[in-house]
Every structure is written in structure tokens, then in C-alpha cells.
Motif scaffolding. Sequence first.
Motif, mmCIF file in Angstrom:
data_model
loop_
_atom_site.group_PDB
_atom_site.id
_atom_site.type_symbol
_atom_site.label_atom_id
_atom_site.label_comp_id
_atom_site.label_asym_id
_atom_site.label_seq_id
_atom_site.Cartn_x
_atom_site.Cartn_y
_atom_site.Cartn_z
ATOM 1 N N PRO A 117 -123.605 -6.341 34.177
ATOM 2 C CA PRO A 117 -124.279 -7.337 33.345
ATOM 3 C C PRO A 117 -125.788 -7.093 33.306
ATOM 4 C CG PRO A 117 -122.657 -8.388 34.762
ATOM 5 C CD PRO A 117 -122.712 -6.964 35.175
ATOM 6 N N GLN A 118 -126.362 -6.648 34.440
ATOM 7 C CA GLN A 118 -127.802 -6.412 34.497
ATOM 8 C C GLN A 118 -128.225 -5.313 33.518
ATOM 9 O OE1 GLN A 118 -129.876 -8.370 35.878
ATOM 10 N NE2 GLN A 118 -131.624 -7.108 35.226
ATOM 11 N N LEU A 119 -127.495 -4.205 33.525
ATOM 12 C CA LEU A 119 -127.815 -3.100 32.604
ATOM 13 C C LEU A 119 -127.699 -3.561 31.156
ATOM 14 C CD1 LEU A 119 -125.955 -0.062 34.305
ATOM 15 C CD2 LEU A 119 -128.428 -0.383 34.121
ATOM 16 N N ALA A 165 -112.660 -7.133 39.044
ATOM 17 C CA ALA A 165 -112.299 -8.242 38.144
ATOM 18 C C ALA A 165 -113.462 -9.228 37.975
ATOM 19 C CB ALA A 165 -111.068 -8.951 38.678
ATOM 20 N N SER A 166 -114.147 -9.569 39.085
ATOM 21 C CA SER A 166 -115.222 -10.570 38.986
ATOM 22 C C SER A 166 -116.396 -10.025 38.160
ATOM 23 C CB SER A 166 -115.693 -10.996 40.372
ATOM 24 O OG SER A 166 -116.115 -9.853 41.071
ATOM 25 N N ALA A 167 -116.691 -8.730 38.323
ATOM 26 C CA ALA A 167 -117.801 -8.130 37.572
ATOM 27 C C ALA A 167 -117.446 -8.019 36.090
ATOM 28 C CB ALA A 167 -118.124 -6.749 38.144
ATOM 29 N N PHE A 168 -116.180 -7.729 35.825
ATOM 30 C CA PHE A 168 -115.724 -7.627 34.431
ATOM 31 C C PHE A 168 -115.870 -8.992 33.738
ATOM 32 C CE2 PHE A 168 -112.595 -7.786 31.047
ATOM 33 C CZ PHE A 168 -112.725 -6.549 30.439
ATOM 34 N N LYS A 169 -115.457 -10.027 34.483
ATOM 35 C CA LYS A 169 -115.525 -11.394 33.949
ATOM 36 C C LYS A 169 -116.997 -11.754 33.669
ATOM 37 C CE LYS A 169 -113.579 -15.838 35.216
ATOM 38 N NZ LYS A 169 -114.429 -16.757 35.924
ATOM 39 N N GLU A 170 -117.852 -11.392 34.621
ATOM 40 C CA GLU A 170 -119.282 -11.712 34.462
ATOM 41 C C GLU A 170 -119.872 -10.986 33.251
ATOM 42 O OE1 GLU A 170 -121.498 -10.958 38.088
ATOM 43 O OE2 GLU A 170 -123.373 -11.265 36.976
ATOM 44 N N LEU A 171 -119.435 -9.730 33.049
ATOM 45 C CA LEU A 171 -119.925 -8.956 31.905
ATOM 46 C C LEU A 171 -119.504 -9.623 30.596
ATOM 47 C CD1 LEU A 171 -121.356 -6.262 31.110
ATOM 48 C CD2 LEU A 171 -119.085 -5.231 31.004
ATOM 49 N N GLN A 172 -118.260 -10.051 30.564
ATOM 50 C CA GLN A 172 -117.739 -10.683 29.343
ATOM 51 C C GLN A 172 -118.462 -12.012 29.092
ATOM 52 O OE1 GLN A 172 -113.454 -10.681 29.356
ATOM 53 N NE2 GLN A 172 -113.296 -11.750 27.404
ATOM 54 N N GLN A 207 -122.774 -15.435 26.376
ATOM 55 C CA GLN A 207 -124.072 -16.146 26.437
ATOM 56 C C GLN A 207 -125.095 -15.534 25.491
ATOM 57 O OE1 GLN A 207 -124.953 -15.632 30.560
ATOM 58 N NE2 GLN A 207 -123.296 -17.030 31.174
ATOM 59 N N LEU A 208 -125.066 -14.196 25.368
ATOM 60 C CA LEU A 208 -126.084 -13.509 24.562
ATOM 61 C C LEU A 208 -125.670 -13.339 23.100
ATOM 62 C CD1 LEU A 208 -127.075 -10.695 27.139
ATOM 63 C CD2 LEU A 208 -128.304 -12.823 26.673
ATOM 64 N N GLY A 209 -124.469 -13.806 22.755
ATOM 65 C CA GLY A 209 -123.986 -13.673 21.370
ATOM 66 C C GLY A 209 -123.590 -12.249 21.028
#
Length: 371
Positions: free
Chosen positions: A138-140, A168-175, A180-182
Motif C-alpha cells: 500500500p505504501q508504494l 492476505a492482510s496486506a492484500f486486503k489493505e492494498l485493496q 480510499q484513493l478512488g
Amino acid sequence: MDIVAKANKLIQASEDVIMMCVGQPSAPAPKTARDAAKVAIDNGRIGYTDASGIGPLRVRIAKHYLEQHNVDIDPKRIIVTNGSSCAFTLSFLSIFEIGARVAIPSPGYPAYRNILRSLSMEAVEIDTNAQSGWVLTPQLLKEAHALKPLDGLLIANPNNPNGTMLEASAFKELQETCAQLGIKFISDEIYHGLTYGQKEISALCVSDDCIVINSFSKYFCMTGWRVGWMIVPVNMIVTVNRLQQNLFICAPEISQIAALHAFDGLEELERTKAGYLKNRTLLLENLPKMGLSEIMPVDGAFYCYANVEAYTQNSESLCADILANANLALTPGVDFDSKNGNKWIRLSFAGSNQDMQKGLERLGNYLDTKS
Ligand SMILES: Cc1ncc(COP(=O)(O)O)c(C=O)c1O
């Protein structure tokens, strides 16, 4: 493609070439699928189907999501496609305009950027790195979006060429970050079913507001049948079906029938997958002994992506030399990453265990001559 063409030429000249360059199973489609296709041919006419595909296959795919991910998908949201490749075009045309900026991870599957460019859209390659665990975090994504806003993200998890996966948790956060960013989220789940540790998560477990793309090519060993599927939000069903009808009409009926019956061949497919696991162990044990110790995490798919910097600054010429001198076909990393790919090669372990053993022996002998 150059390596494949050269390797095929050598094979035609009766050379014994080991193909560790192609991303396709050496196993055939499961017997259940092949038998169903034979029956369909004997029964007569193979014709057009509904643009979205045959009903029983869409119902069976929906059941697959219930079984594998415990998510309930309305079969109306499923469109059967000519492999996942056509699903990319359908997705891009449905949700983006000309000039759209679509993020993809690097290294990554080269067709993403090529299809986007052919549609006058911009592929924004985001470099992954050792600190990020070779996945798009998500940071990148936030950093790239802050530099210049993105319209979409397309990600494969597990990824090609490295087989690396987001947890799984990182994938969810990325999605969720995309939401959030549209940024529109497209999840290429073609290597689902081929994971060797943690189980893969489908984007549909996180939200319905995404496009999921999948295929019978990899886990189901049906590359040449050209059949895959996409799952779209309800408000996209009409648009995608109209595009499908006009661009491709439908996926081949015979392949759809075979795909339906491929779901009855899971035992055979699991045996094939057990072979990949054996191959994976062989490669991960032996490549470091040859000095190829930096390998991106092989969480899934059937690829090892290994650093060859100690041997070359040009993986393309290295692969050509290995083919010419050791009759072993490997894929240079430049195909997947134009910036850093010259330091990497991809080894596909989708072939037989015997081929892996021979391939490793040839690679070891070749590298011995270079050190
Ligand atoms: C990540 C990824 N997506 C999509 C595809 C295309 O597959 P197909 O069109 O056969 O479904 C490939 C093929 O190698 C791939 O590696």
C-alpha cells in the motif's frame, strides 16, 4: 519469445532441449475435460454460445468461489472469456478512458503494459524491491499516486515472473487503499490453486467493487483451450457483455464444455500440483549451490526468479548463451522488468521432475564453466 523461437528451431533439428522458459503446464487438461470435449464433438455441432458463456459453467464457477473462498457470487456477474487475456481488454475498455493511468507491479506480466499501451492507456510500473518483500505494498502505491494520480491498479497474486504473494492482510489493505484513493482494482487470480504455503485470498473476499480475472490455463492445465473468466460488479454486467459480443462473440463452446468438466478432475490436477511442489523443492535446494542464492519468494505459481548478477549484466544474452551451449531454455528477466530485469532470469518448474533434474544439471555445468 526469441528464446522460445530459437529453442523450437533446435527441437525441430532433433536437439534435446529442456524447456524451462514457458509458463505452461506440461500436463494435459484433466481427463474429465478431454472426455467431455470428445463427447461434445461426437454429438455434433459446436456453435456460438451466449456472450457471457454457457449457464452450467457460470454456475459451476460460482460454486468454486463458495467452496474455495466462502463467497456467494451471482453467476450473472461471471463472463466466460477466451483465456484471461481477453478479460484484460474487456476490463480496460469497460472502466478506463484513453490516457488512464493504470499501476502494475514490476517485475510483472509483460502483456499488462502492452495491452494498456495498445489501448492508448498508460501503464505505470511500480518497482517492488527486497524491502517491500518483492510485492506491491500500500505504501508504494500511495507514493506513486501522490506523484501523479492513478486510475487503476492491476495485480497478480501470486505474481508472474516470481511467484511472490502478498499475505492476505496486506492484500486486503492494498485493496482498501485503492478504494480510499478512488483507484479501480483489478485482481488477476490466474495462479490461484497453485500456492505452496499460505492460501491465496480472492479480491471478492474483500469487496464486490473490483474486477476479478481468472483462467483455466494454469491450475487446470488448459492453456491451449483458451478459456478463462471474469467476475464484475453488477453495474458492469451489461457493458462487459456488449463488448464481449462485439469483440470476441464468445469463448469457444467446446472449451467451455471441457472447462465445466475440468472441475471433476481435481484429483488429477492435485497430483500435477504435487509434482510442481517437488520441482520447486529441487530448484530451491539446488540453485543456491550453483551460486544463484538470491531468489524472490516462491509462494505460488510455478516460477523461480533468480538473480544472475554474479554472472552477467545482460540476462538476455546469458539466456541465449545457455540455450546455445547447454540446450536449456530459460527466460530473461528483461521481459518482465525493463529496468532491472537484466539481473534476473525466470525458471519455470511446470515441466516434469525428470526435466527439472536434467535442466539443473545442465545449468550447473554451464555456470561451472563461467566461474
Ligand atoms: C499473470 C498472468 N496473467 C495472465 C496470463 C494469460 O493467460 P491466459 O490468457 O492463458 O489465461 C498469464 C500467462 O502466462 C499470466 O502469467
